[in-house]
Design an enzyme around this catalytic site. Structure first.
Site, mmCIF file in Angstrom:
data_model
loop_
_atom_site.group_PDB
_atom_site.id
_atom_site.type_symbol
_atom_site.label_atom_id
_atom_site.label_comp_id
_atom_site.label_asym_id
_atom_site.label_seq_id
_atom_site.Cartn_x
_atom_site.Cartn_y
_atom_site.Cartn_z
ATOM 1 C CE LYS A 5 -4.056 -2.058 2.274
ATOM 2 N NZ LYS A 5 -5.032 -1.925 3.404
ATOM 3 C CE1 TYR B 48 -9.488 -2.838 0.403
ATOM 4 C CE2 TYR B 48 -8.497 -1.042 -0.837
ATOM 5 C CZ TYR B 48 -8.381 -2.130 0.023
ATOM 6 O OH TYR B 48 -7.134 -2.495 0.493
ATOM 7 C CG ASN C 293 -3.765 -1.951 6.944
ATOM 8 O OD1 ASN C 293 -3.662 -1.651 5.765
ATOM 9 N ND2 ASN C 293 -4.780 -2.653 7.414
ATOM 10 C CG HIS D 20 -5.594 -6.198 -0.139
ATOM 11 N ND1 HIS D 20 -6.828 -6.155 0.466
ATOM 12 C CD2 HIS D 20 -5.673 -7.145 -1.112
ATOM 13 C CE1 HIS D 20 -7.624 -7.046 -0.136
ATOM 14 N NE2 HIS D 20 -6.948 -7.652 -1.104
ATOM 15 C CD GLU E 239 -9.064 -9.194 -3.429
ATOM 16 O OE1 GLU E 239 -9.937 -8.816 -2.620
ATOM 17 O OE2 GLU E 239 -7.947 -9.609 -3.064
HETATM 18 P P1 DAT Z 1 -7.989 -6.548 5.887
HETATM 19 O O1 DAT Z 1 -7.203 -5.565 5.045
HETATM 20 O O2 DAT Z 1 -7.186 -7.026 7.052
HETATM 21 O O3 DAT Z 1 -8.590 -7.664 5.088
HETATM 22 P P2 DAT Z 1 -10.666 -5.376 5.995
HETATM 23 O O4 DAT Z 1 -10.962 -6.142 4.754
HETATM 24 O O5 DAT Z 1 -11.606 -5.508 7.152
HETATM 25 O O6 DAT Z 1 -9.198 -5.731 6.559
HETATM 26 O O7 DAT Z 1 -10.579 -3.825 5.672
HETATM 27 C C1 DAT Z 1 -9.971 -3.390 4.472
HETATM 28 C C2 DAT Z 1 -9.109 -2.196 4.774
HETATM 29 O O8 DAT Z 1 -9.933 -1.110 5.224
HETATM 30 C C3 DAT Z 1 -8.101 -2.394 5.908
HETATM 31 O O9 DAT Z 1 -6.921 -3.026 5.487
HETATM 32 C C4 DAT Z 1 -7.862 -0.988 6.358
HETATM 33 C C5 DAT Z 1 -9.225 -0.330 6.179
HETATM 34 N N1 DAT Z 1 -9.970 -0.349 7.444
HETATM 35 C C6 DAT Z 1 -10.604 -1.410 7.995
HETATM 36 N N2 DAT Z 1 -11.192 -1.082 9.152
HETATM 37 C C7 DAT Z 1 -10.913 0.244 9.346
HETATM 38 C C8 DAT Z 1 -11.225 1.187 10.369
HETATM 39 N N3 DAT Z 1 -11.946 0.837 11.451
HETATM 40 N N4 DAT Z 1 -10.766 2.450 10.216
HETATM 41 C C9 DAT Z 1 -10.045 2.819 9.134
HETATM 42 N N5 DAT Z 1 -9.711 1.974 8.136
HETATM 43 C C10 DAT Z 1 -10.133 0.712 8.246
HETATM 44 MG MG MG Z 2 -10.063 -7.630 3.639
#
Ligand code: DAT
Ligand code: MG
Length: 140
Positions: A11, A51, A114, A117, A128
């Site tokens: 990212k 997304y 973070n 992905h 994807e």
């Molecule tokens: P992951 O990337 O671990 O699969 P996810 O699919 O739940 O997690 O969410 C996708 C992305 O969205 C994640 O990498 C970072 C962002 N995200 C998730 N929860 C968030 C939050 N509470 N606040 C801000 N960004 C968030």
């Molecule tokens: Mg995810």
């Protein structure tokens, strides 16, 4: 188990800090082979489509704006149990909850920024990969 493929993104927070090599090394050290890799700049429309599953979440705007803020590196990783293995190497979504030695524990800046992905299931991995790569670009 047969070889499996998963989709990964390095990212913007990570490409900006020149962590592409360090993060790729984590995948390779875990036994995942990089069978496709390219550095791209997403458009906002592409980020919103990618997304789309999160479109009703409160963080959707922040997430998609972040994903277009700098180039990203998209990769296809191949190995035994690649989807679960990659999720293990990544660590929990929120770096505060991530295990020691994971990419997110070591490099993520916040739950939003973070660093990586990774696909969460075989169906999403296939979708994807197809979103970013043609079959000719996957070289196992
Ligand atoms: P992951 O990337 O671990 O699969 P996810 O699919 O739940 O997690 O969410 C996708 C992305 O969205 C994640 O990498 C970072 C962002 N995200 C998730 N929860 C968030 C939050 N509470 N606040 C801000 N960004 C968030
Ligand atoms: Mg995810």
């Amino acid at each position: 188990m047969a070889l499996e493929r998963t989709f990964s993104i390095i990212k913007p927070d990570a490409t900006r800090r020149n962590l592409t090599g360090a993060i790729t090394a984590r995948f390779e050290e875990a036994g995942l082979r990089v069978v496709a890799s390219k550095r791209i700049q997403l458009s906002l429309a592409q980020a919103q489509e990618f997304y789309g599953v999160h479109k009703d979440r409160p963080f959707f705007g922040e997430l998609t704006e972040f994903m277009v803020s700098e180039p990203i590196v998209v990769q296809v990783l191949e190995g035994e149990n690649a989807i679960a293995k990659n999720r293990d190497v990544m660590g929990a979504t929120n770096p505060a909850d991530a295990d020691a030695g994971t990419i997110r524990k070591d490099y993520a800046l916040s739950i939003g920024e973070n660093s990586v992905h990774g696909s969460d299931a075989p169906e999403t991995a296939a979708q994807e990969i197809a979103f970013f790569f043609s079959g000719l670009e996957l070289v196992g």
